[in-house]
Design a protein around this motif. Sequence first.
Motif, PDB file in Angstrom:
ATOM      1  N   CYS A 104     -27.547   0.187 -31.419  1.00 14.72           N
ATOM      2  CA  CYS A 104     -26.517   1.013 -30.780  1.00 14.72           C
ATOM      3  C   CYS A 104     -27.131   2.086 -29.893  1.00 14.72           C
ATOM      4  CB  CYS A 104     -25.614   1.638 -31.842  1.00 14.72           C
ATOM      5  SG  CYS A 104     -24.520   0.464 -32.643  1.00 14.72           S
ATOM      6  N   ILE A 128     -26.483   2.408 -25.822  1.00 15.39           N
ATOM      7  CA  ILE A 128     -26.063   3.617 -25.113  1.00 15.39           C
ATOM      8  C   ILE A 128     -27.055   3.959 -24.002  1.00 15.39           C
ATOM      9  CG2 ILE A 128     -25.756   6.115 -25.341  1.00 15.39           C
ATOM     10  CD1 ILE A 128     -24.556   5.578 -28.098  1.00 15.39           C
ATOM     11  N   GLY A 156     -26.591   1.384 -21.253  1.00 18.12           N
ATOM     12  CA  GLY A 156     -25.314   1.628 -20.577  1.00 18.12           C
ATOM     13  C   GLY A 156     -25.366   2.849 -19.676  1.00 18.12           C
ATOM     14  N   SER A 157     -26.077   3.873 -20.105  1.00 18.85           N
ATOM     15  CA  SER A 157     -26.202   5.072 -19.274  1.00 18.85           C
ATOM     16  C   SER A 157     -27.124   4.839 -18.089  1.00 18.85           C
ATOM     17  CB  SER A 157     -26.752   6.226 -20.107  1.00 18.85           C
ATOM     18  OG  SER A 157     -25.866   6.545 -21.148  1.00 18.85           O
ATOM     19  N   MET A 161     -23.196   3.181 -15.245  1.00 21.57           N
ATOM     20  CA  MET A 161     -21.828   2.824 -15.609  1.00 21.57           C
ATOM     21  C   MET A 161     -20.881   3.973 -15.256  1.00 21.57           C
ATOM     22  SD  MET A 161     -22.249   0.827 -19.218  1.00 21.57           S
ATOM     23  CE  MET A 161     -20.493   0.735 -19.397  1.00 21.57           C
ATOM     24  N   ALA A 195     -17.339   2.900 -15.913  1.00 20.01           N
ATOM     25  CA  ALA A 195     -16.958   2.754 -17.314  1.00 20.01           C
ATOM     26  C   ALA A 195     -16.865   4.132 -17.959  1.00 20.01           C
ATOM     27  CB  ALA A 195     -17.971   1.892 -18.054  1.00 20.01           C
ATOM     28  N   ASP A 196     -15.912   4.274 -18.826  1.00 19.34           N
ATOM     29  CA  ASP A 196     -15.716   5.543 -19.509  1.00 19.34           C
ATOM     30  C   ASP A 196     -16.264   5.421 -20.923  1.00 19.34           C
ATOM     31  OD1 ASP A 196     -14.907   8.051 -20.179  1.00 19.34           O
ATOM     32  OD2 ASP A 196     -12.806   7.502 -20.500  1.00 19.34           O
ATOM     33  N   PHE A 197     -17.239   6.268 -21.255  1.00 15.46           N
ATOM     34  CA  PHE A 197     -17.825   6.223 -22.593  1.00 15.46           C
ATOM     35  C   PHE A 197     -16.883   6.775 -23.649  1.00 15.46           C
ATOM     36  CE2 PHE A 197     -21.940   5.848 -20.359  1.00 15.46           C
ATOM     37  CZ  PHE A 197     -22.431   4.749 -21.043  1.00 15.46           C
ATOM     38  N   ALA A 198     -15.766   7.358 -23.230  1.00 20.66           N
ATOM     39  CA  ALA A 198     -14.804   7.893 -24.195  1.00 20.66           C
ATOM     40  C   ALA A 198     -13.788   6.836 -24.615  1.00 20.66           C
ATOM     41  CB  ALA A 198     -14.078   9.090 -23.610  1.00 20.66           C
ATOM     42  N   TRP A 218     -17.184   2.269 -27.162  1.00 19.18           N
ATOM     43  CA  TRP A 218     -18.255   3.259 -27.073  1.00 19.18           C
ATOM     44  C   TRP A 218     -18.166   4.391 -28.093  1.00 19.18           C
ATOM     45  CZ3 TRP A 218     -22.443   1.682 -25.043  1.00 19.18           C
ATOM     46  CH2 TRP A 218     -22.416   0.751 -24.021  1.00 19.18           C
ATOM     47  N   SER A 270     -21.341   5.180 -30.524  1.00 22.73           N
ATOM     48  CA  SER A 270     -22.013   6.477 -30.612  1.00 22.73           C
ATOM     49  C   SER A 270     -21.884   7.086 -32.007  1.00 22.73           C
ATOM     50  CB  SER A 270     -21.475   7.433 -29.552  1.00 22.73           C
ATOM     51  OG  SER A 270     -20.089   7.645 -29.751  1.00 22.73           O
TER      52      SER A 270
END
Length: 91
Positions: A33, A37, A40-41, A45, A48-51, A55, A59
Amino acid sequence: MSTRNSGNDLPVRPIDRILAFMSLGLLALAIVCFFAIMIGSATGMEHADFAGGVWPAVSATVYIAPILAFLMLMTVLISTFVRRARANRGG
C-alpha cells in the motif's frame, strides 16, 4: 549455553503459527500500500482524487497494519514465554 535437549522443545501451536503469518501478511500489505501511494503520487495523478475511491482505505492500511502486526507478534512472543515458563516449572 542451554542444557535442554532439542527434543524437549514445545510444539508450535496452530494459533501461534496463524498469528505469526498474519503479522507477516499485514506488514507485506502495508508495504504494498505504501508503494501504491508512492507510485500513484509520482505518476502525476492530478486528475485522480486521493480522497475518493479506494485510496482512503489504502492510506489507512499504511498506518494501521504495522501496529496490528506488531501487536500480533507481541501476542505470539508473550504466549510463547508463558508456555515455556509453565513447562519449565513443570505445571
